[in-house]
Write a protein that holds these residues in place. Sequence first.
Motif, PDB file in Angstrom:
ATOM      1  N   ALA A   1       0.825  -1.207   0.000  1.00 50.77           N
ATOM      2  CA  ALA A   1       0.000   0.000   0.000  1.00 50.77           C
ATOM      3  C   ALA A   1       0.862   1.261   0.000  1.00 50.77           C
ATOM      4  O   ALA A   1       0.510   2.264  -0.630  1.00 50.77           O
ATOM      5  N   GLY A   2       1.987   1.211   0.685  1.00 49.75           N
ATOM      6  CA  GLY A   2       2.858   2.376   0.762  1.00 49.75           C
ATOM      7  C   GLY A   2       3.439   2.743  -0.595  1.00 49.75           C
ATOM      8  O   GLY A   2       3.413   3.910  -1.008  1.00 49.75           O
ATOM      9  N   PHE A   3       3.945   1.742  -1.308  1.00 44.18           N
ATOM     10  CA  PHE A   3       4.543   2.005  -2.624  1.00 44.18           C
ATOM     11  C   PHE A   3       3.462   2.459  -3.609  1.00 44.18           C
ATOM     12  O   PHE A   3       3.696   3.335  -4.450  1.00 44.18           O
ATOM     13  N   PHE A   4       2.291   1.851  -3.498  1.00 47.80           N
ATOM     14  CA  PHE A   4       1.137   2.231  -4.307  1.00 47.80           C
ATOM     15  C   PHE A   4       0.808   3.714  -4.065  1.00 47.80           C
ATOM     16  O   PHE A   4       0.617   4.492  -5.007  1.00 47.80           O
ATOM     17  N   ALA A   5       0.796   4.112  -2.794  1.00 47.26           N
ATOM     18  CA  ALA A   5       0.450   5.483  -2.441  1.00 47.26           C
ATOM     19  C   ALA A   5       1.502   6.468  -2.952  1.00 47.26           C
ATOM     20  O   ALA A   5       1.167   7.538  -3.467  1.00 47.26           O
TER      21      ALA A   5
ATOM     22  N   ALA B   1       5.967   8.291 -11.022  1.00 46.88           N
ATOM     23  CA  ALA B   1       5.459   7.360 -10.006  1.00 46.88           C
ATOM     24  C   ALA B   1       6.397   6.169  -9.855  1.00 46.88           C
ATOM     25  O   ALA B   1       6.729   5.754  -8.740  1.00 46.88           O
ATOM     26  N   VAL B   2       6.828   5.638 -11.009  1.00 46.46           N
ATOM     27  CA  VAL B   2       7.736   4.481 -10.972  1.00 46.46           C
ATOM     28  C   VAL B   2       9.040   4.862 -10.284  1.00 46.46           C
ATOM     29  O   VAL B   2       9.535   4.154  -9.396  1.00 46.46           O
ATOM     30  N   VAL B   3       9.578   6.018 -10.667  1.00 40.86           N
ATOM     31  CA  VAL B   3      10.871   6.432 -10.118  1.00 40.86           C
ATOM     32  C   VAL B   3      10.770   6.696  -8.617  1.00 40.86           C
ATOM     33  O   VAL B   3      11.608   6.229  -7.836  1.00 40.86           O
ATOM     34  N   ALA B   4       9.718   7.398  -8.204  1.00 39.41           N
ATOM     35  CA  ALA B   4       9.588   7.737  -6.779  1.00 39.41           C
ATOM     36  C   ALA B   4       9.467   6.474  -5.926  1.00 39.41           C
ATOM     37  O   ALA B   4      10.128   6.325  -4.898  1.00 39.41           O
ATOM     38  N   SER B   5       8.631   5.536  -6.366  1.00 41.89           N
ATOM     39  CA  SER B   5       8.506   4.276  -5.621  1.00 41.89           C
ATOM     40  C   SER B   5       9.820   3.533  -5.588  1.00 41.89           C
ATOM     41  O   SER B   5      10.201   2.948  -4.567  1.00 41.89           O
ATOM     42  N   GLY B   6      10.508   3.555  -6.714  1.00 41.62           N
ATOM     43  CA  GLY B   6      11.804   2.885  -6.791  1.00 41.62           C
ATOM     44  C   GLY B   6      12.794   3.478  -5.802  1.00 41.62           C
ATOM     45  O   GLY B   6      13.543   2.754  -5.155  1.00 41.62           O
ATOM     46  N   ILE B   7      12.770   4.810  -5.666  1.00 46.50           N
ATOM     47  CA  ILE B   7      13.719   5.464  -4.759  1.00 46.50           C
ATOM     48  C   ILE B   7      13.433   5.057  -3.311  1.00 46.50           C
ATOM     49  O   ILE B   7      14.346   4.724  -2.557  1.00 46.50           O
ATOM     50  N   VAL B   8      12.140   5.045  -2.948  1.00 44.12           N
ATOM     51  CA  VAL B   8      11.790   4.594  -1.592  1.00 44.12           C
ATOM     52  C   VAL B   8      12.278   3.159  -1.385  1.00 44.12           C
ATOM     53  O   VAL B   8      12.828   2.805  -0.337  1.00 44.12           O
ATOM     54  N   ALA B   9      12.101   2.327  -2.423  1.00 39.57           N
ATOM     55  CA  ALA B   9      12.507   0.927  -2.320  1.00 39.57           C
ATOM     56  C   ALA B   9      14.021   0.794  -2.160  1.00 39.57           C
ATOM     57  O   ALA B   9      14.504  -0.064  -1.415  1.00 39.57           O
TER      58      ALA B   9
ATOM     59  N   GLY C   1      10.055  -4.547  -8.453  1.00 35.47           N
ATOM     60  CA  GLY C   1       8.681  -4.820  -8.018  1.00 35.47           C
ATOM     61  C   GLY C   1       8.000  -3.574  -7.456  1.00 35.47           C
ATOM     62  O   GLY C   1       6.849  -3.276  -7.770  1.00 35.47           O
ATOM     63  N   SER C   2       8.748  -2.810  -6.652  1.00 39.73           N
ATOM     64  CA  SER C   2       8.165  -1.606  -6.054  1.00 39.73           C
ATOM     65  C   SER C   2       7.861  -0.567  -7.122  1.00 39.73           C
ATOM     66  O   SER C   2       6.875   0.172  -7.023  1.00 39.73           O
TER      67      SER C   2
END
Lengths: 286, 234, 311
Positions: free
Chosen positions: C42-46, C78-86, C202-203
């Motif tokens: 849910a976090g990565f989705f958000a 969106a892809v990049v931001a989630s990737g960075i968190v991951a 994946g993230s």
Amino acid sequence: MTEFLQLVIYGVVLGSILTLGAIGVSLIYGILRFAHFAHGDIMTMGAYFAFALVVGLGFPIWASAPFAVVGGALLAIAIDQTVYRRLRRVQPIILLISSFGIAIALRSVVQLIWGPHNQVYASGIQMPYRLGDLVIKPDHVWIVLGAVVLVTALHLFLTRTKMGKAMRAMSDNMDLALVSGIPSERVIMVTWAVGGGLAAVAGVFLGMDTRLHPVMGWSLLLPVFAAAILGGIGRPYGAIAGGMVIGLSMELSTMVINPTYKPAVAFALMVLMLVVRPQGLFKGNA
Amino acid sequence: MTLLAIEGLTGGYGGADILHGVDLRVEPGEMVVIIGPNGAGKSTLMKAAFGLVKIREGAVLFERRDITPLRPDQIVRQGISYVPQENNVFPSLSVEENLEMGAFIRTDDIRPQLERIYNFFPRLGERRDQIAGSMSGGERQMLAMGRALMLDPKLLLLDEPTAGLSPLFIDQTFERIRKINEAGIGILMVEQNAKQALAVCDRGYVLTMGRNRIDDTGANLLANKDVAEMFLGG
Amino acid sequence: MELGGLLTYGVFFLTQAGIYAVLALGLNVQFGLTGQINIGVAGFFAVGAYTSAILTTSVTPAHLGGFDLPFLVGIAGAVVASGIVAVGIGWVTMRLRSDYLAIATIGIAEIIRLTLKNEDWLTNGVRGVPGIPRPFVETLGTDPLISLAVILAFVLLAYWLVERARVSPWGRVLRAIRENEDGVMAAGKDVARFRLQAFVFGSGLMGMAGGLYAHFIGFISPEAFLPLYGTFLVWVMLIAGGAGNNRGAVLGAFAIWMLWSATQFMTDALGAEYATQAGALRVLLIGVLLQVILILRPQGILPEHGRKGRR
């Protein structure tokens, strides 16, 4: 200074609750080798068991707590026997996923029975004790005393009884325990009883300290695991130190940051620990 | 009545078979040693007797009862105790607690038995409150044997009891094992120190590639030229 | 319900199932191929949803931006931001046991949720971000069928990417790590790096799903990202469909979404006064379903290729 001391008091109260949860997580991890994600929701269930007695039968909260402990223990055993036992032969990773599903299911049961709203054990304001400028609620005293008594009882159980020693032995070396003739399924059952009972009382204390809510336990899962990891997961004694460190840090952090981010403090400490000393403050057997 | 009889045993750990039709027996009060090169299946054979191996064919009989399908905790109750080669103590438990765990299934008073073990291994008696994890390798080996003896077994299985010990401790350990055997307890052990083991045992089995090669008395095996060439350093 | 209404519902249903399929594919890279447990889906989705929303909405004082950028730039962001968190969370946990990763992902999802709720300057807090444009709205209009087509195209893209990854030498290393980490390490491979790559991949897909969701719904708020909807359903979808099998992940997403929607019809029949209980009952049923699958058919509807029986 007063603010600091006041926060220390809150920290010790929170630390007591976290400790009771973290001990169970640690014991279960030590013997079954998986992170039990439904532990927070067993806490929630315990809190609501007591709530049912307080509201339904008019019991005072101190008299309801022992029933909640029994309820939590039986619930944990029942979950283990119906679900986890059937998954024991596969990888622990599957047990973790299963327990995540159990967590969600338990929360739904609480919502089904008691609704999604906040509840309290007793309305009205308790007269606090005053020590100079410090304010101590009677409930806080009971929570800390209760935790001390339970932790002492657990210590005696683990060091003085055959079953307690067998739990430590299985956590040390499962294979040797089996070839020594220790009946593993019986020990596992007792482990769930102890872990579930302590979680239930932690839930009751949490309900006394704040309020009851279907997500109350899940919200505490992260700090509980942070406490267990800080103490070296698989080591119940470490969980006591871990619980206190996390509880105090979370409360004291509110002097400098927005209180909503208290869970982030637990998370940061956990991550720091994982990077610097993955085996915990004391040597764990992870 | 034969104490332990392994008949035509074939099996392994789930993958390829490690044992291929092995026969072995231990008479009451006998000391039997299994020797052989690395990978011959010695430890596997011993584990098979204790229900720790998947057995595809053959049987394990203890006092003529078929114990092949039993789990380790059930086999312990029949009167067999097992000392693994490694990780054979509970490191965070004290010496005394380790011994208590060995007697978990006993419901009677275990104090007399504890005292017997302490008399037999005085070193353990001196250190009954010490944490097992802080003891030396030799002391741990004593504790592991002490734990296995807490149930008064008829047969003791020892997996390389002298592995990793200093020469002084090796002699002491063989001496202890001989004394345990003199008390009437049957012993089946796997040993790398073949010469010393054969010298103290009644009979020995030479195992290679998961099959019986030779079995004879310890003295005859010591004198056997093939055995000497293979394992005793010429 | 008349035919037109049924069609509208069908389009709505397929669009949402498509978004879940992308999530399930993302989780399949992490869990199915690599054996990682991510409880913070849910976090990565958000993160993905908010990133794309902030990048593509018109300028407003209510939150950061908006930057009025095109839809595809939003999705890429969106892809990049989630990737960075991951990368952040993965860097810490990749060398540790999978349990620690699982706990850490709970933490990160919780912190993301708190941030979304409390940092008004960034996200407009609990009031949420409105007015997120539909995909290609200027050229193609607002027909829901367009949104559905766009989302299904992204499902195909995600499937193609993950399937190619699965059969590549890289994917084989991931499965080898899952089965026998020590062996892979002994072969001289940097296990932690492979794990981190899989986790970020994946993230990133989860972030993409978040971006698609934001553009499809048009309005997002922290309420939409409770751990249940984002994370739990995706897990049940992947396990039911068959972890490790990409077709299984997509099939599981559609099948479980159908089941989930069907339970809504059933509980709606109970009437409005039981709405909260009905919601809880639906979740309980899915929770029980997960246990039944884990016990009776842990390999899912479509088992992983070359693998039979229990894991």
